[in-house]
Design a protein around this motif. Structure first.
Motif, PDB file in Angstrom:
ATOM      1  N   UNK A   1       0.795  -1.222   0.000  1.00 61.40           N
ATOM      2  CA  UNK A   1       0.000   0.000   0.000  1.00 61.40           C
ATOM      3  C   UNK A   1       0.824   1.268   0.000  1.00 61.40           C
ATOM      4  N   UNK A   2       2.125   1.154   0.273  1.00 57.32           N
ATOM      5  CA  UNK A   2       2.965   2.360   0.249  1.00 57.32           C
ATOM      6  C   UNK A   2       4.145   2.174  -0.699  1.00 57.32           C
ATOM      7  N   UNK A   3       3.841   1.593  -1.859  1.00 55.58           N
ATOM      8  CA  UNK A   3       4.789   1.489  -2.966  1.00 55.58           C
ATOM      9  C   UNK A   3       4.172   2.161  -4.187  1.00 55.58           C
ATOM     10  N   UNK A   4       4.936   3.010  -4.846  1.00 55.85           N
ATOM     11  CA  UNK A   4       4.461   3.669  -6.058  1.00 55.85           C
ATOM     12  C   UNK A   4       5.412   3.349  -7.198  1.00 55.85           C
ATOM     13  N   UNK A   5       4.939   2.636  -8.243  1.00 60.15           N
ATOM     14  CA  UNK A   5       5.828   2.324  -9.367  1.00 60.15           C
ATOM     15  C   UNK A   5       6.368   3.602 -10.013  1.00 60.15           C
ATOM     16  N   UNK A   6       7.656   3.620 -10.291  1.00 57.86           N
ATOM     17  CA  UNK A   6       8.252   4.767 -10.986  1.00 57.86           C
ATOM     18  C   UNK A   6       7.748   4.863 -12.419  1.00 57.86           C
ATOM     19  N   UNK A   7       7.380   3.749 -13.005  1.00 57.71           N
ATOM     20  CA  UNK A   7       6.694   3.732 -14.301  1.00 57.71           C
ATOM     21  C   UNK A   7       5.193   3.874 -14.023  1.00 57.71           C
ATOM     22  N   UNK A   8       4.587   5.007 -14.333  1.00 55.72           N
ATOM     23  CA  UNK A   8       3.185   5.231 -13.985  1.00 55.72           C
ATOM     24  C   UNK A   8       2.209   4.306 -14.707  1.00 55.72           C
ATOM     25  N   UNK A   9       2.689   3.585 -15.720  1.00 59.80           N
ATOM     26  CA  UNK A   9       1.811   2.654 -16.441  1.00 59.80           C
ATOM     27  C   UNK A   9       1.771   1.272 -15.802  1.00 59.80           C
ATOM     28  N   UNK A  10       2.612   1.056 -14.780  1.00 61.34           N
ATOM     29  CA  UNK A  10       2.594  -0.199 -14.031  1.00 61.34           C
ATOM     30  C   UNK A  10       1.589  -0.070 -12.896  1.00 61.34           C
ATOM     31  N   UNK A  11       0.794  -1.111 -12.684  1.00 62.39           N
ATOM     32  CA  UNK A  11      -0.174  -1.117 -11.580  1.00 62.39           C
ATOM     33  C   UNK A  11       0.078  -2.325 -10.690  1.00 62.39           C
ATOM     34  N   UNK A  12       0.098  -2.089  -9.396  1.00 65.54           N
ATOM     35  CA  UNK A  12       0.242  -3.187  -8.430  1.00 65.54           C
ATOM     36  C   UNK A  12      -1.118  -3.834  -8.233  1.00 65.54           C
TER      37      UNK A  12
ATOM     38  N   UNK B   1      11.216 -11.026 -18.600  1.00 66.50           N
ATOM     39  CA  UNK B   1      11.735 -11.685 -17.403  1.00 66.50           C
ATOM     40  C   UNK B   1      13.197 -11.279 -17.196  1.00 66.50           C
ATOM     41  N   UNK B   2      13.523 -10.912 -15.957  1.00 63.43           N
ATOM     42  CA  UNK B   2      14.866 -10.442 -15.642  1.00 63.43           C
ATOM     43  C   UNK B   2      14.971  -8.937 -15.559  1.00 63.43           C
ATOM     44  N   UNK B   3      13.962  -8.218 -16.093  1.00 58.51           N
ATOM     45  CA  UNK B   3      13.983  -6.754 -16.016  1.00 58.51           C
ATOM     46  C   UNK B   3      13.761  -6.286 -14.578  1.00 58.51           C
ATOM     47  N   UNK B   4      14.212  -5.064 -14.312  1.00 57.51           N
ATOM     48  CA  UNK B   4      14.077  -4.460 -12.986  1.00 57.51           C
ATOM     49  C   UNK B   4      12.955  -3.432 -13.009  1.00 57.51           C
ATOM     50  N   UNK B   5      12.087  -3.517 -12.006  1.00 58.25           N
ATOM     51  CA  UNK B   5      11.014  -2.540 -11.826  1.00 58.25           C
ATOM     52  C   UNK B   5      11.337  -1.734 -10.572  1.00 58.25           C
ATOM     53  N   UNK B   6      11.160  -0.405 -10.659  1.00 59.29           N
ATOM     54  CA  UNK B   6      11.518   0.483  -9.551  1.00 59.29           C
ATOM     55  C   UNK B   6      10.281   1.101  -8.909  1.00 59.29           C
ATOM     56  N   UNK B   7      10.406   1.368  -7.599  1.00 64.37           N
ATOM     57  CA  UNK B   7       9.293   1.925  -6.829  1.00 64.37           C
ATOM     58  C   UNK B   7       9.805   2.993  -5.868  1.00 64.37           C
ATOM     59  N   UNK B   8       9.046   4.080  -5.744  1.00 65.67           N
ATOM     60  CA  UNK B   8       9.209   4.975  -4.604  1.00 65.67           C
ATOM     61  C   UNK B   8       8.437   4.384  -3.436  1.00 65.67           C
ATOM     62  N   UNK B   9       8.866   4.717  -2.225  1.00 64.82           N
ATOM     63  CA  UNK B   9       8.282   4.101  -1.037  1.00 64.82           C
ATOM     64  C   UNK B   9       7.633   5.135  -0.138  1.00 64.82           C
ATOM     65  N   UNK B  10       6.525   4.728   0.476  1.00 70.61           N
ATOM     66  CA  UNK B  10       5.952   5.481   1.581  1.00 70.61           C
ATOM     67  C   UNK B  10       6.546   4.972   2.880  1.00 70.61           C
ATOM     68  N   UNK B  11       6.017   5.465   3.996  1.00 71.06           N
ATOM     69  CA  UNK B  11       6.621   5.138   5.287  1.00 71.06           C
ATOM     70  C   UNK B  11       6.585   3.645   5.580  1.00 71.06           C
ATOM     71  N   UNK B  12       5.432   3.010   5.385  1.00 76.61           N
ATOM     72  CA  UNK B  12       5.320   1.579   5.693  1.00 76.61           C
ATOM     73  C   UNK B  12       6.227   0.732   4.828  1.00 76.61           C
TER      74      UNK B  12
END
Length: 362
Positions: A302-313, A334-345
């Motif tokens: 709930x406190x992860x935001x994909x850096x690619x805005x077209x990716x949905x958790x 497969x093998x690619x890296x997906x990045x996320x900004x984080x909230x507090x949790x």
């Protein structure tokens, strides 16, 4: 190796300096930096300890403080225990902690006894509960406050350094001029009644910093305790971004371990998931679903935001997170890296997990 937490120490230090401008230059408060959000990461603590704007380094875990006490003290910073000590850790508190937050006389008595054994005087901050209903002597019970202060002042190896309050963390009560003014009034009353000088009147955490910019921090509040503000750039009262800060000083990287097209609706009777919750699914037709090698054991979805805005958790389990990459311009594989900004949790769990590697940008 992945998953990996990228810690950009330069961005975090810029955030810290921006918070110091607000807290110290504008608010005339001492600055206490809280390290628990990154589990007292050693590189982060070193950066904080060497920053001249920082007066105190705080954590809620004695074990974390034991790991950085030497570094903090070598740089002239006092160590602070935010969580009220357990009786079983009193000896470690006296050894590693310069200032501890307290509300129970039985614990303060033990601190006094232990400090006497080792020839120290231990500073304490007496916590006052202004209505958030976590720790502290309830502010409306004046006699209990007096009784505690009178006994503490008789102790030879405990020093009443000041009083403090915690707001927002449990009851979500927002710091205001009105409630923090009550803390200042209690401080002034104690000083007048007992002929003492309280060094610190600590007015809360990252949820109090917004009052400085509004010009509403009561005169007499002379310390703020900041963790999320410098790590994520947030004012936690209203979840606004503090001027001069960024939110991407911490980036979580995870690797795709499966990528397949599947229906959006599970097939069969829906029960509960691995965490005892009954999920809800929306029929979106066939999806391109990516699974990454990290899960709820390591982070907070709930406190992860994909850096690619077209990716949905979409959701996850202990060790997997499922992503919808159907509408992404990037052709993930497969093998690619997906990045996320984080909230507090997400930050808290990721920094604590032994399964998440750490890498640094200095």
């Amino acid at each position: 190796m992945y998953p990996k937490l990228i810690i950009n120490l330069k961005k975090l230090e810029d955030n810290l300096n921006a918070c110091a401008t607000i807290t110290k230059d504008h608010g005339k408060c001492s600055l206490m930096i809280v390290t628990k959000g990154l589990c007292a990461d050693k590189e982060m603590v070193k950066m904080v300890a060497e920053n001249p704007n920082v007066d105190f380094i705080a954590d809620s875990r004695v074990k974390n403080i034991a790991g950085f006490a030497d570094t903090a003290r070598a740089n002239g910073k006092k160590t602070v225990l935010l969580r009220i000590p357990m009786h079983c850790e009193v000896a470690e508190v006296v050894k590693y902690v310069d200032l501890s937050f307290n509300s129970e006389l039985s614990t303060i008595r033990l601190l006094n006894e232990e400090a006497a054994k080792v020839g120290k005087v231990h500073d304490i901050l007496l916590m006052i509960d202004l209505g958030d209903l976590r720790e502290g002597i309830f502010f409306q019970n004046q006699e209990l406050i007096y009784e505690a202060v009178e006994e503490i002042l008789k102790m030879e190896n405990v020093n009443l350094y000041g009083i403090g309050v915690n707001l927002t963390c449990y009851g979500a009560i927002i710091p205001k001029n009105e409630n923090l003014s009550q803390l200042v009034a209690i401080a002034r009353d104690l000083e007048a009644k007992y002929g003492i000088k309280l060094e610190m009147v600590s007015g809360g955490n990252s949820s109090s910093i917004y009052l400085v910019d509004k010009g509403e921090l009561p005169e007499g509040i002379n310390n703020l305790r900041l963790g999320e503000s410098f790590l994520l750039g947030n004012d936690t009262a209203y979840e606004t971004k503090l001027p001069g800060t960024v939110s991407d000083g911490l980036i979580l990287q995870a690797q795709i371990i499966e990528l397949k097209e599947k229906p959006s609706l599970p097939i069969g009777e829906v029960g509960v998931d691995a965490f005892g919750e009954k999920p809800y699914y929306e029929d979106r037709g066939i999806m391109k679903r990516a699974i990454i090698g990290i899960g709820k054991q390591d982070t907070d979805l709930g406190s992860m935001t994909p850096c690619d805005p077209q990716v949905e958790i979409m959701g996850g389990s202990s060790d997997h997170i499922i992503l919808d990459v159907t509408h992404c311009d990037r052709e993930y594989k497969v093998g690619d890296i997906v990045e996320f900004e984080l909230g507090y949790g997400g930050m808290l769990k990721t920094a604590t997990s032994p399964y998440v590697e750490k890498d640094y940008i200095k």
